[in-house]
Design an enzyme around this catalytic site. Structure first.
Site, mmCIF file in Angstrom:
data_model
loop_
_atom_site.group_PDB
_atom_site.id
_atom_site.type_symbol
_atom_site.label_atom_id
_atom_site.label_comp_id
_atom_site.label_asym_id
_atom_site.label_seq_id
_atom_site.Cartn_x
_atom_site.Cartn_y
_atom_site.Cartn_z
ATOM 1 N N ASP A 86 -14.988 -59.465 -59.226
ATOM 2 C CA ASP A 86 -15.588 -59.742 -57.910
ATOM 3 C C ASP A 86 -15.325 -61.212 -57.575
ATOM 4 O OD1 ASP A 86 -18.146 -58.016 -56.371
ATOM 5 O OD2 ASP A 86 -17.784 -60.103 -55.759
ATOM 6 N N ASP A 126 -10.064 -62.227 -57.028
ATOM 7 C CA ASP A 126 -9.886 -61.899 -55.616
ATOM 8 C C ASP A 126 -8.821 -60.805 -55.565
ATOM 9 O OD1 ASP A 126 -9.115 -61.653 -52.984
ATOM 10 O OD2 ASP A 126 -9.146 -63.807 -52.569
ATOM 11 N N VAL A 127 -9.232 -59.598 -55.199
ATOM 12 C CA VAL A 127 -8.305 -58.454 -55.291
ATOM 13 C C VAL A 127 -7.207 -58.461 -54.226
ATOM 14 C CG1 VAL A 127 -9.820 -56.884 -56.555
ATOM 15 C CG2 VAL A 127 -9.956 -56.987 -54.052
ATOM 16 N N ASN A 138 -12.857 -50.597 -55.595
ATOM 17 C CA ASN A 138 -13.969 -50.317 -54.702
ATOM 18 C C ASN A 138 -14.206 -51.379 -53.634
ATOM 19 O OD1 ASN A 138 -16.825 -49.348 -54.071
ATOM 20 N ND2 ASN A 138 -17.251 -51.311 -55.082
ATOM 21 N N TYR A 174 -11.006 -50.773 -40.111
ATOM 22 C CA TYR A 174 -11.702 -50.199 -41.269
ATOM 23 C C TYR A 174 -11.321 -48.731 -41.439
ATOM 24 C CZ TYR A 174 -15.569 -48.883 -44.371
ATOM 25 O OH TYR A 174 -16.306 -48.423 -45.434
ATOM 26 N N LYS A 208 -9.137 -47.016 -44.512
ATOM 27 C CA LYS A 208 -9.682 -45.987 -45.406
ATOM 28 C C LYS A 208 -8.815 -44.728 -45.374
ATOM 29 C CE LYS A 208 -13.113 -48.409 -46.981
ATOM 30 N NZ LYS A 208 -13.093 -48.867 -48.373
ATOM 31 N N THR A 234 -27.098 -49.885 -48.369
ATOM 32 C CA THR A 234 -26.836 -51.153 -49.064
ATOM 33 C C THR A 234 -27.502 -52.286 -48.283
ATOM 34 O OG1 THR A 234 -24.780 -51.387 -47.838
ATOM 35 C CG2 THR A 234 -24.604 -50.411 -50.019
HETATM 36 P P1 NAD Z 1 -20.934 -54.611 -50.608
HETATM 37 O O1 NAD Z 1 -20.647 -55.515 -49.456
HETATM 38 O O2 NAD Z 1 -22.354 -54.382 -51.000
HETATM 39 O O3 NAD Z 1 -20.131 -55.139 -51.902
HETATM 40 C C1 NAD Z 1 -18.789 -55.478 -51.843
HETATM 41 C C2 NAD Z 1 -18.466 -56.407 -53.010
HETATM 42 O O4 NAD Z 1 -17.070 -56.723 -52.924
HETATM 43 C C3 NAD Z 1 -19.239 -57.734 -52.989
HETATM 44 O O5 NAD Z 1 -19.795 -57.987 -54.262
HETATM 45 C C4 NAD Z 1 -18.157 -58.760 -52.637
HETATM 46 O O6 NAD Z 1 -18.374 -60.023 -53.249
HETATM 47 C C5 NAD Z 1 -16.910 -58.095 -53.198
HETATM 48 N N1 NAD Z 1 -15.667 -58.548 -52.561
HETATM 49 C C6 NAD Z 1 -15.421 -58.734 -51.241
HETATM 50 N N2 NAD Z 1 -14.159 -59.168 -51.056
HETATM 51 C C7 NAD Z 1 -13.596 -59.251 -52.291
HETATM 52 C C8 NAD Z 1 -12.317 -59.629 -52.767
HETATM 53 N N3 NAD Z 1 -11.354 -60.016 -51.914
HETATM 54 N N4 NAD Z 1 -12.072 -59.579 -54.096
HETATM 55 C C9 NAD Z 1 -13.049 -59.196 -54.965
HETATM 56 N N5 NAD Z 1 -14.283 -58.832 -54.576
HETATM 57 C C10 NAD Z 1 -14.555 -58.858 -53.254
HETATM 58 O O7 NAD Z 1 -20.163 -53.243 -50.291
HETATM 59 P P2 NAD Z 1 -20.617 -51.709 -50.416
HETATM 60 O O8 NAD Z 1 -21.377 -51.358 -49.195
HETATM 61 O O9 NAD Z 1 -21.177 -51.426 -51.750
HETATM 62 O O10 NAD Z 1 -19.185 -51.003 -50.281
HETATM 63 C C11 NAD Z 1 -18.345 -50.781 -51.391
HETATM 64 C C12 NAD Z 1 -17.190 -49.917 -50.939
HETATM 65 O O11 NAD Z 1 -17.678 -48.681 -50.402
HETATM 66 C C13 NAD Z 1 -16.326 -50.528 -49.841
HETATM 67 O O12 NAD Z 1 -14.978 -50.182 -50.040
HETATM 68 C C14 NAD Z 1 -16.854 -49.865 -48.580
HETATM 69 O O13 NAD Z 1 -15.900 -49.845 -47.557
HETATM 70 C C15 NAD Z 1 -17.146 -48.481 -49.117
HETATM 71 N N6 NAD Z 1 -18.090 -47.697 -48.333
HETATM 72 C C16 NAD Z 1 -19.327 -48.223 -48.075
HETATM 73 C C17 NAD Z 1 -20.219 -47.462 -47.329
HETATM 74 C C18 NAD Z 1 -21.589 -48.013 -46.998
HETATM 75 O O14 NAD Z 1 -22.280 -47.419 -46.160
HETATM 76 N N7 NAD Z 1 -22.032 -49.093 -47.642
HETATM 77 C C19 NAD Z 1 -19.842 -46.192 -46.860
HETATM 78 C C20 NAD Z 1 -18.580 -45.688 -47.165
HETATM 79 C C21 NAD Z 1 -17.708 -46.475 -47.913
#
Ligand code: NAD
Length: 269
Positions: free
Chosen positions: A51, A73-74, A100, A168, A172, A203
């Site tokens: 992360d 940083d991914v 993720n 977005y 996806k 979240t």
């Molecule tokens: P979140 O924002 O709670 O967490 C994302 C994490 O990714 C954070 O810890 C952040 O520091 C890290 N991050 C951001 N950019 C980064 C980078 N360049 N390199 C490394 N780490 C990085 O997100 P979430 O809501 O848990 O979502 C996780 C995944 O699920 C995402 O791909 C999101 O699109 C997907 N998703 C989320 C939802 C939702 O409702 N929350 C629904 C469908 C899909």
């Protein structure tokens, strides 16, 4: 009920089905990623949290689950190369990769309002990062003759929203079709690749957004047959399943965990 089940923070029977496995979780410091880190560790895996969060937070989480934090940083290919090389070197394997990371910034909206900047930033973080992670982890899995890759897509990869986040959704869709293709290409090498498609998840980001704007929440909740969003732990449970040998015949799938949203026409009152 066994002791493990009654003590489980996950509410049900949790087995040790990932014992001895090494798993990487990108975006593991928050939301779905964090719940998954805890779940995979609880099921016996050694977890590497990747992360961009600060070192202290990452180290604390790694300590909590007896794993490792590698600040990554991914979007940066060289850092992704380093992530898997270090995991292999220090833990001896990479059995599970949960790719993720994803962002949904407010400047990504209707196509009519979204600038090229926002478009590119979202593609880079949500889609190119998954390309880097898959490209770099697959050779380790080929050498082991096994592996499970789970890429986080979204329910918006399979259905349209009038409340658009155009980059977005497109990103996806890309994650979904890339995962399907990889699942097919590497199926005879013991490597499974699935696209996880969560529905809206409770979240901190979503809570904050909807607390400020209850109408925005209502606009979405009406389409959810269960009348609620998912908890991160419910998504983590699906990841643990896909990561484990319980999912040994599941690959190239569009794995929806959306409370029925994508199957619904009229929802209950
Ligand atoms: P979140 O924002 O709670 O967490 C994302 C994490 O990714 C954070 O810890 C952040 O520091 C890290 N991050 C951001 N950019 C980064 C980078 N360049 N390199 C490394 N780490 C990085 O997100 P979430 O809501 O848990 O979502 C996780 C995944 O699920 C995402 O791909 C999101 O699109 C997907 N998703 C989320 C939802 C939702 O409702 N929350 C629904 C469908 C899909």
């Amino acid at each position: 009920m066994t002791d493990t089940a009654s003590q489980s923070p996950f509410g049900g029977l949790v087995t040790n089905r990932l014992a001895g496995r090494v798993a990487t979780v990108t975006g593991g410091a928050s939301g779905i990623g964090l719940a998954t880190v805890r779940r995979l560790a609880h099921e016996g895996a050694t977890v590497v949290i990747a992360d961009v969060c600060d070192e202290d937070q990452g180290d604390r989480l790694a300590e909590e689950v007896g794993g490792l934090f590698l600040r990554t940083d991914v979007t940066d290919e060289s850092q992704v190369i380093e992530l898997f090389a270090t995991t292999q070197e220090r833990l001896g394997a990479v059995d599970v990769a949960f790719n993720n990371v994803g962002i949904s910034p407010p400047d990504d909206a209707s196509i009519l309002e979204t600038g090229l900047d926002a478009w590119r930033r979202v593609q880079e973080v949500n889609l190119t990062s998954v390309f880097h992670c898959c490209k770099q982890v697959i050779p380790y899995m080929q050498a082991q003759g096994r592996g499970s890759i789970i890429n986080t897509a979204s329910f918006v990869a399979v259905m349209g929203a009038a409340t658009s986040q155009i980059s977005y959704s497109a990103s996806k869709g890309g994650v979904l079709s890339m995962s399907r293709e990889l699942g097919v290409e590497f199926a005879r090498q013991g490597i499974r690749v699935n696209a996880l498609c969560p529905g809206p998840v409770n979240t901190p980001l979503l809570q904050e957004l909807f607390a400020k704007d209850p109408e925005r929440a209502a606009r979405r909740l009406v389409h959810a047959p269960m009348g609620r969003f998912a908890e991160p732990e419910e998504i983590a449970a699906a990841v643990a399943f896909l990561a484990s040998d319980d999912a040994s015949f599941i690959t190239a799938s569009e794995f929806l965990v959306d409370g029925g949203i994508a199957g619904a026409y009229v929802t209950p009152m």
